[in-house]
Design a protein around this motif. Structure first.
Motif: not given
Lengths: 287, 335
Positions: B3, B8, B11, B129, B131, B159-160, B167, B169
């Motif tokens: 993990e 953002t 991303i 990916i 979410l 992603l959380t 997030y 990952l």
């Protein structure tokens, strides 16, 4: 004014109708079509601004006994479809008991709130009109704020486009089509036992959801609605891809009105536009 | 499971740094009032709270129309040509767990007997990916079919949402691992604990009981009651992430050439089972609706040990006749 449920109970108890096509609420209170077959079932009937479905579609989808009669709960826009089906000899007047509803406008999607922005554009042109053909009337119409006719703006824009631009506009819209035929199945005027799209000897319509196939289906469907569409906007509501199908049908309705002074679904004894001929018909538009 | 923390900006960098000639990016974007998976959108929306798109992303793996081969006749020789297959890779960004989970389900069908090379190529060429999902409405029931908002089934990377603009990952598959190593080599490892908030709590279906009930109730009033309201379109099947029926047709360009195509098809159409003789074993909407429910919760379960449904609720949300498949299966399961 008698209540919808009271009327329905009376009809089912006296066996005047074999069933009533109406609306009910599901486990979450969402409104959906419902067939009431018994006096007990009648208790489940309801009507409100979420009763968006045009139930006239069931008059040709369900088996209606030749000499029997069925009840149907109908808004004035749905009643136009019932009249049109009678005009087109699909049902007889005496086969339907129309419970006309005083309507307060309906929203576009089943979960929409009843407010100006969500009310269907068709309601703007029908708002205060009471049911025009009925055997009983129920419900109370409440005043509501008229929606803006955003479609008219778009129609005017389309009118000013060149044919190449209009082609691009529709190519982009039809590209979305997945050929689920929800527009056909939900349409009360699409009652053919075998749709042209299902014929393959010869193959009239390319069945693939490709640009050619989508143009071919959507344009032919629209042509078949010329002078026949009653403007219930169900095709557009049902379309999962959000294609503005009623731009086509509304435009054709306007042409029928302008050129032939005709509007479908207004009187059961009026000959249909495509089923009648008049020497005085305007031919100027044929180029 | 490895993990990392990703923000953002990272991303956004990933999106802009992937070579456009080698990668397509599919992500949710807003289309009018609704959401849709859009290819290479300039405004991808990575938002847990977004509602599901109006149609699942299956068309990127199982297209609505796909050419199998082209044929041509010259003199008396018939030649076949394979379609050109785009070798571009596909990154699906911010897939809903109920969409990502559909790929392993579809894969079982497309690899059970004949191996569908078209589907397999597309899956192999993709990185999903997922979410975490924070949306739910009355039509959703993923928790009833063994999924949940944080379920990683079908995702390569997941992603959380963590802190603001951050997030967690999670690397889920080997494919995801290679992708992270290649394109996100500088992420900080995450060692904390994710907060997982469960708020959708539908009752799980009793699969076995539902299956047995369906098998024992081929004739039941539930089918007639639904069938008479169903108008017989394919909205439900075509927006569904797991429905996979197709029709094969030939389209001629002229007398001497053409192509064979695979198009989406659906069991709710009257012509779906119509024989050349004119006989139709499923000659009413009642029988066709029974088929839909039976395939999803009986036949597929019997064959593959899971149900053909991810509980995304699209069929219910979009049904022009207001039919709620969840209500039907719940009423069966709760009997």
């Amino acid at each position: 004014m008698p209540d919808l449920i009271e009327i329905a109970k009376g009809l089912l108890e006296s066996k005047e109708v074999s069933f009533i096509i109406g609306y009910t609420k599901d486990r979450f209170g969402r409104v959906k079509p419902y067939i009431a077959k018994s006096v007990e079932d009648a208790n489940n009937l309801m009507f409100d601004h979420h009763s968006i479905h045009n139930l006239a579609v069931y008059l040709t989808r369900l088996k209606i006994p030749e000499n029997g009669r069925v009840g149907i709960v109908a808004k004035s826009c749905d009643i136009k479809a019932i009249i049109a089906l009678i005009q087109e000899n699909q049902i007889k007047r005496e086969q339907v008991y129309i419970i006309g509803m005083n309507c307060s406008g309906v929203v576009t999607h089943s979960t929409d709130e009843w407010k100006k922005e969500n009310i269907q554009i068709k309601c703007k042109y029908c708002a205060d009109k009471a049911p025009m053909l009925y055997d009983a009337v129920a419900g109370t119409a409440e005043p509501f704020e008229q929606p803006d006719d955003t479609q008219e703006v778009l129609m005017q824009k389309l009118e000013t486009m060149s044919s190449a631009e209009r082609w691009d506009f529709w190519a982009k819209e039809f590209e979305k089509c997945i050929k689920c035929y929800a527009c056909r199945q939900v349409c009360p005027m699409c009652y053919c036992e075998q749709c042209l799209a299902e014929k393959n000897q010869p193959q009239w319509i390319t069945t693939s959801p490709t640009p050619a196939g989508n143009f071919s289906w959507n344009i032919i469907k629209a042509f078949h609605m010329a002078g026949r569409c009653v403007g219930c906007h169900e095709c557009e509501r049902a379309c999962p891809m959000g294609i503005p199908l009623t731009l086509l049908t509304r435009k054709m309705g306007m042409v029928a009105g302008k050129e032939f002074n005709y509007r479908h679904g207004m009187a059961i004894d009026q000959p249909t536009l495509v089923g009648s001929y008049n020497f005085n018909d305007n031919e100027d538009f044929i180029k | 499971m490895k993990e990392f923390i990703i923000n953002t900006d990272e991303i956004a960098n990933l999106i802009s740094s992937l070579p456009a000639d080698k990668w397509d990016i599919l992500a949710p974007a807003k289309d009018g009032k609704s959401f849709d998976y859009v290819l290479s959108s300039d405004k991808p929306i990575i938002n847990s709270e977004a509602p599901p798109s109006k149609i699942s992303f299956k068309e990127y793996f199982f297209p609505k129309s796909e050419t199998l081969f082209y044929y041509k006749r010259e003199a008396n020789e018939i030649s076949l040509t394979e379609p050109k297959f785009a070798e571009k890779k596909l990154l699906v960004l911010a897939a809903k767990p109920c969409d990502a989970a559909s790929l392993p389900i579809l894969s079982k069908v497309f690899n059970w007997d004949y191996k569908d090379e078209f589907f397999n190529k597309r899956v192999n060429n993709s990185v999903i990916i997922g979410l975490s999902c924070a949306y739910s409405d009355e039509s959703c029931f993923c928790t009833s079919v063994g999924l949940d908002r944080n379920n990683t089934k079908g995702s390569d990377i997941f992603l959380t949402p963590f802190n603001d603009k951050q997030y967690v990952l999670s690397v889920v598959s080997d494919k995801g691992d290679s992708f992270v190593k290649e394109f996100l080599p500088n992420l900080t490892e995450f060692t904390g604990t994710k907060e997982t908030k469960e708020f959708i709590d539908n009752k799980p279906f009793d699969y076995k009981k539902t299956k047995d009930w369906i098998a024992a109730n081929f004739e039941n009033k539930i089918w007639a009651e639904t069938g008479e309201v169903c108008i017989g379109c394919a909205q439900c099947a075509f927006v569904c992430p797991t429905c996979h029926c197709f029709d094969i047709v030939d389209e001629n360009c002229d007398l001497n050439c053409g192509r064979r195509i695979k198009n989406w098809d659906a069991c709710q159409f009257g012509v779906f089972t119509k024989h050349a003789s004119g006989h139709n074993p499923r000659n009413s909407q009642e029988k066709r609706y029974r088929q839909r429910v039976s395939h999803k919760f009986d036949y597929y379960y019997e064959k593959f040990g899971e149900v053909l449904c991810t509980g995304c609720g699209r069929c219910t949300r979009g049904c022009p006749a207001g039919i709620d498949i969840g209500e039907i299966v719940f009423s069966i399961s709760n009997q």
